[in-house]
Every structure is written in structure tokens, then in C-alpha cells.
Scaffold this motif. Structure first.
Motif, short mmCIF file in Angstrom:
data_model
loop_
_atom_site.label_atom_id
_atom_site.label_comp_id
_atom_site.label_asym_id
_atom_site.label_seq_id
_atom_site.Cartn_x
_atom_site.Cartn_y
_atom_site.Cartn_z
N ASP A 122 85.12 15.94 -75.87
CA ASP A 122 85.88 16.71 -74.90
C ASP A 122 86.57 17.90 -75.58
N PRO A 123 85.79 18.88 -76.06
CA PRO A 123 86.39 20.05 -76.71
C PRO A 123 87.22 20.85 -75.70
N VAL A 124 88.30 21.48 -76.19
CA VAL A 124 89.16 22.26 -75.31
C VAL A 124 89.37 23.66 -75.88
N HIS A 125 89.52 24.61 -74.99
CA HIS A 125 89.78 26.01 -75.35
C HIS A 125 91.29 26.16 -75.52
N THR A 126 91.74 26.46 -76.76
CA THR A 126 93.18 26.49 -77.03
C THR A 126 93.79 27.88 -76.93
N THR A 127 93.07 28.90 -77.36
CA THR A 127 93.61 30.25 -77.32
C THR A 127 92.46 31.25 -77.46
N THR A 128 92.76 32.52 -77.25
CA THR A 128 91.76 33.58 -77.35
C THR A 128 92.26 34.67 -78.28
N LEU A 129 91.40 35.11 -79.19
CA LEU A 129 91.72 36.20 -80.10
C LEU A 129 91.22 37.50 -79.48
N ASN A 130 92.15 38.40 -79.19
CA ASN A 130 91.76 39.60 -78.43
C ASN A 130 92.16 40.90 -79.11
N GLU A 131 92.22 40.90 -80.45
CA GLU A 131 92.41 42.15 -81.16
C GLU A 131 91.14 43.01 -81.02
N PRO A 132 91.22 44.31 -81.32
CA PRO A 132 90.05 45.18 -81.13
C PRO A 132 88.77 44.68 -81.79
N ALA A 133 88.88 44.11 -82.99
CA ALA A 133 87.67 43.61 -83.67
C ALA A 133 87.03 42.47 -82.89
N MET A 134 87.85 41.69 -82.20
CA MET A 134 87.33 40.54 -81.46
C MET A 134 86.75 40.97 -80.11
N LEU A 135 87.30 41.99 -79.52
CA LEU A 135 86.82 42.47 -78.22
C LEU A 135 85.59 43.35 -78.36
N GLY A 136 85.43 43.98 -79.52
CA GLY A 136 84.37 44.97 -79.69
C GLY A 136 83.00 44.39 -79.99
N GLY A 137 82.86 43.05 -79.97
CA GLY A 137 81.59 42.42 -80.30
C GLY A 137 81.55 42.05 -81.77
N THR A 138 81.59 40.76 -82.07
CA THR A 138 81.67 40.34 -83.47
C THR A 138 80.31 40.20 -84.13
N TRP A 139 79.25 40.26 -83.37
CA TRP A 139 77.86 40.22 -83.85
C TRP A 139 77.69 39.12 -84.90
N GLU A 140 77.33 39.48 -86.16
CA GLU A 140 77.14 38.47 -87.20
C GLU A 140 78.22 38.57 -88.27
N SER A 141 79.42 38.98 -87.86
CA SER A 141 80.51 39.20 -88.81
C SER A 141 81.60 38.14 -88.75
N LEU A 142 81.58 37.25 -87.77
CA LEU A 142 82.64 36.26 -87.59
C LEU A 142 82.42 35.11 -88.58
N LYS A 143 83.24 35.06 -89.62
CA LYS A 143 83.04 34.08 -90.69
C LYS A 143 84.38 33.47 -91.12
N VAL A 144 84.29 32.29 -91.72
CA VAL A 144 85.48 31.64 -92.27
C VAL A 144 85.32 31.48 -93.78
N ASN A 145 86.45 31.40 -94.45
CA ASN A 145 86.47 31.01 -95.86
C ASN A 145 87.34 29.76 -95.96
N THR A 146 86.72 28.65 -96.35
CA THR A 146 87.44 27.39 -96.37
C THR A 146 88.43 27.31 -97.53
N THR A 147 88.16 28.02 -98.62
CA THR A 147 89.05 27.98 -99.78
C THR A 147 90.44 28.49 -99.43
N ARG A 148 90.49 29.61 -98.73
CA ARG A 148 91.78 30.21 -98.39
C ARG A 148 92.16 30.01 -96.92
N LYS A 149 91.30 29.32 -96.17
CA LYS A 149 91.57 29.04 -94.76
C LYS A 149 91.78 30.35 -93.99
N LEU A 150 90.75 31.19 -94.05
CA LEU A 150 90.78 32.49 -93.40
C LEU A 150 89.61 32.62 -92.44
#
Length: 507
Positions: A122-150
């Protein structure tokens, strides 16, 4: 935006020397065989045709709306308005990327959707990120770094973007916290880069952005996430795509057209005052067309990379890069639908599909040292899982091709499959098709079928899976364009998660 372009022109320098001994290698051999099919156990709903295919007959009859599964089942998910192109996973959360401009049609919540899957059913939608980079189409750039939690992404409206870059603290993964309200996020404070794809160095101190045309690479220093700054640009080739980076951060395996470039990026990693990025070697191959990204792993302590071709039916290659200047190809992973003998079947059933068809996209290994499994998104073939413990005996163990969402084009506005539904030509399939036709190995009539005339529309009779399928124990978390976020459970004892499981994406 114009400010960013002007800044890019001013700051750009080419600093990519090619040593005299840097080799350019051409691998002409084309793999003819597919990996062995998965043996489907109880509860499966197997493919009805050749491996990886969504047959013309299943598309016409509606059978594809039931999907296909083998040794894997859907536990839960959250479709919403579609899955964009790439999602990212961290801890018990998933982040659904955006596809511009369809994402903006979600008037209630445009932007990157944060999904808490602590309860996988039962996954839930908690919030939405709506800065310009997020609204402009993230294509293949949306990534995480687990070491620094970014978490980070750039804005890519149409294949290439610039100016906007946002980075978040995801220590509380369900509620990311923006770290750079100024440079990269404030429209009046753009960053000079071009991007289509992006990703972090293993230590999380550098975010690399690459663009498809021209092949510009940009290193963004994010040691202080509140103040990201561009520290290097290099024009690498005509086109650049995804990449993988060695665990020490010193080598980049950069995807280019028909191959990879291996670069020495140690001067960036060290933060030299005047960094120089030599090219170590270039590898081209005839078996494929656009390379997507690289997954660095080791076998017996020897560095290898899995590289996937998102066009041209090249499949996934395993390459030994122990000596990056003299790399060797170890294995090629293909489905039956990708083999030269089946290109006619490929073209026949893929007609009416926008741009892409049955090709690998993003892969994830279950651990960096001696991986036991590799999961790949395979566009219209769904999610495929392989046993890779023995590089000489790679075989498929499971697959999940989600139900086609035929007739839901206008509801799934954040799906690239929906947004491109006006076009029904899988143009990137023409490369292997032409190769076989001109080589006299394919009768033209073998590629023609009832769907051939679907040039100006797509019926969405197959989903398009592009996101990295991330191992979470014996589950896989991923996102497909039409079906959105999904939690998949591997079944029938086909996979045992190693105690040191640590999913490896590469970039």
C-alpha cells in the motif's frame, strides 16, 4: 534560460586530451543467440510468443492488457498519472520522475512525486517536489546517492536541458528537504550546463551531467549542497549519454553512440586546480546503436561493467575493464526478440510503438562484488531478471511485463508512452532491420504485418519500462511509464538475496 546559455558559452573550455596511445577499438561481431529462457513456476502467466515479444495477435485480441509474468508477481504499486522516464529508489521510498510537458497537466500535483512504500502492498504519495528542475522534466537525471543520502535532478524539457538543478537531503526519505534554494533552483541564479542524463560520483561529492547533442560533460561540485558550482566542462564526442563510475571515482565509462569512452576523471575527483581528463580508450560495436549506461562490478576482484544498448537490439554486454586500455567483451545478454534471426518478428509486432521497441535500458546488479543477479528494464519487454553468477552461463530467471494500459492515453499524462502516442513508428528498430535487409538475411515481407500502417498513432498495447529495477531483498522496486510505481516479488525460489546485497546502478 538565456542567461545560463550565455554563461555556458563563456565558461566552456575543451580539456579532454587524447593521448597518442589511446586506442579506438571496433568490435564487429554481432551476437546471434539469446540467453536461455526462464523456467516459469506456479502462478506464472508466461509470454505467448518468443522471449521478450508482445505478439501482434496479443495486442489485437487484448491479451497484452493482462501482462506477462514468470516467477514474479506484483505486490503493490501506485500508478497515478504515469511514471515519467526514470524513477529513483532510496530506503523505503521511490521518486517518480517527470516528463515534460505532460507532467504539468496534473493540475493537483505537478512535479516529482515522493512515494513511501514502507508498506509495499500500500504505497502512499507523501509530497511533491516542484522546484523548476522537477517541473521541467527530469528525463534520465533523477538520481540518488546513498552514501550522502542525496537526491538530485536537472530540468530536461526536450532531450536536452540547462540552467536548473536541485538537490535534496533524503535522510527522511518520505519528506525530502531542498538544500539549494539559490544556485540552480532560483530562476535568477542558473547554472551553466547542458544535460540529458546525470548522476553522482560514488562518494556523492560530484554530480555529473551529460548531454546528447553535443556530447558535453559537466562536473558540478556538490560538496556543499547549498552552493552547487560547475567546476569542469568537456566536449567529449558528438553525443554522450549515461555512464558508470569506478568505485574510487577515478574512471568514467561514458556511453556514446555505438559504444563507450573510458575516461580518466581522477583530476576531478582530487579537485585539481586545473583538471585534465584524458581519454583512455574508445570501444565501438556493431551490435547496437545507442549505449545507455554502465554498471561497475567485479568478478573475482577483476573490474567489469555491464553496459546496455537502448537502441539497435544490442542487449546488455559484460566487459572486462581490468585494463581499461585493452578491455575485452566477456558476454552479451539478449532476448530472442533481439537476435538477428528474429528482427522480422521484432519489426512486425513493434509497429505502432512510439520511437522505441524491445531494447534494454537501465540495469541494476544486486551487489558490486561477484553479483548474483542483474535486473534490467527492457522497454516493451518489461522487467527482466538474470542469474549472472557465472559470466559464461548467464540465464534468465524471471520477468514481469506489466498489463498494457490501452485506452488510457489521456489519463496517463506523465507517461512518455502516452505523450508520444501520436506517433507509432519505432524508428530505432530500423538500424538492425536495415542491417539484416541489406545483408540479404531478411525477406522484406517478414517485417510487415497488420500493425505496419500505424504510423500516426500508438494504441499503447505494451507499456514502456525504462526505470532502474532496484533489488530490495527478494523484491524489485521499479516504475514503468504507464503502470507507474510497482513493487514486484520474486517467487518460486529463483533468487536468494545475498547477505551483502547492495544494489549497483552505476549512474
Amino acid at each position: 534560460m538565456l542567461t545560463a546559455v550565455a554563461a555556458l558559452a563563456v565558461s566552456f573550455t575543451v580539456v579532454l586530451p587524447v593521448p597518442a596511445d589511446a586506442g579506438v577499438y571496433n568490435w564487429a561481431e554481432i551476437e546471434q543467440d539469446a540467453v536461455p529462457r526462464a523456467e516459469c513456476g506456479p502462478g506464472s502467466l508466461p509470454e505467448t510468443g518468443i522471449q521478450g515479444d508482445v505478439p501482434t495477435e496479443d495486442r489485437a485480441s487484448g491479451r497484452s492488457t493482462a501482462g506477462y509474468r514468470c516467477n514474479i508477481s506484483r505486490v503493490g504499486g501506485l500508478q497515478q498519472d504515469g511514471g515519467g522516464i526514470l524513477s529513483a529508489v532510496y530506503d523505503h521510498c521511490s521518486y517518480t520522475g517527470t516528463f515534460f510537458p505532460g507532467n504539468l497537466m496534473n493540475a493537483a500535483a505537478p512535479g516529482v512525486h515522493v512515494i513511501d512504500a514502507a508498506d509495499p502492498a500500500d504505497p502512499v504519495h507523501t509530497t511533491t517536489l516542484n522546484e523548476p528542475a522537477m517541473l521541467g522534466g527530469t528525463w534520465e537525471s533523477l538520481k540518488v546517492n546513498t552514501t550522502r543520502k542525496l537526491l538530485a535532478a536537472t530540468a530536461v524539457p526536450v532531450t536536452t536541458g540547462t540552467a536548473y538543478f536541485s538537490i535534496y537531503d533524503i535522510s527522511d526519505c518520505a519528506h525530502p528537504r531542498l538544500l539549494n534554494p539559490g544556485p540552480g533552483t532560483d530562476p535568477a541564479m542558473p547554472l551553466p550546463f547542458l544535460s540529458h542524463e546525470g548522476g553522482f560520483s560514488p562518494d556523492g561529492n560530484t554530480y555529473w551531467a551529460t548531454s546528447t547533442s553535443p556530447g558535453l560533460i559537466t562536473a558540478i561540485d556538490v560538496r556543499d549542497p547549498s552552493n552547487p558550482r560547475v567546476i569542469w566542462h568537456g566536449l567529449q564526442s558528438i553525443t554522450a549519454h549515461g555512464f558508470g563510475i569506478s568505485p574510487d571515482g577515478n574512471q568514467m565509462y561514458l556511453s556514446i553512440q555505438n559504444g563507450i569512452n573510458i575516461l580518466d576523471i581522477s583530476s576531478i575527483q582530487r579537485r585539481d586546480l586545473y583538471p585534465v581528463v584524458p581519454q583512455i580508450a574508445t570501444y565501438h560495436w556493431a551490435d547496437g546503436f545507442f549505449n545507455q549506461h554502465a554498471v561497475p562490478v567485479t568478478y573475482g576482484g577483476r573490474p567489469h561493467i555491464f553496459v546496455s544498448d537502448e537502441a539497435g537490439s544490442g542487449g546488455v554486454k559484460l566487459i572486462d575493464v581490468t585494463d581499461p586500455a585493452r578491455a575485452t567483451r566477456v558476454a552479451t545478454v539478449k532476448l530472442e526478440i533481439n537476435t538477428p534471426a528474429r528482427i522480422g518478428d521484432h519489426a512486425r509486432s513493434a509497429a505502432g510503438t512510439p520511437f522505441f521497441s524491445y531494447d534494454a535500458h537501465y540495469c541494476v546488479a544486486d551487489r558490486p562484488a561477484d553479483p548474483t543477479a542483474l535486473a534490467c528494464s527492457w522497454l516493451a519487454s518489461g522487467v527482466r531478471v538474470f542469474d549472472v553468477r557465472d559470466p559464461a552461463d548467464i540465464r534468465e530467471i524471471a520477468y514481469f511485463n506489466p498489463p498494457a494500459q490501452t485506452g488510457r492515453t489521456f489519463q496517463l499524462t506523465n507517461s512518455v508512452n502516452s505523450d508520444a502516442a501520436f506517433f507509432g513508428v519505432p524508428v530505432w528498430n530500423f538500424v538492425p532491420l536495415a542491417r539484416e535487409l541489406f545483408g540479404g538475411r531478411l525477406e522484406p515481407g517478414a517485417a510487415i504485418g497488420p500493425r505496419t500502417g500505424m504510423v500516426f498513432s500508438s494504441d499503447q498495447s505494451a507499456d514502456m519500462c525504462l526505470s532502474p529495477p532496484v533489488f530490495q531483498g527478494t523484491q524489485i522496486w521499479t516504475t514503468c511509464s504507464d503502470n507507474g510505481f510497482m513493487v514486484l516479488q520474486l517467487e518460486n525460489d529463483v533468487y536468494t538475496a545475498p547477505a551483502d546485497q547492495e544494489p549497483v546502478l552505476g549512474s
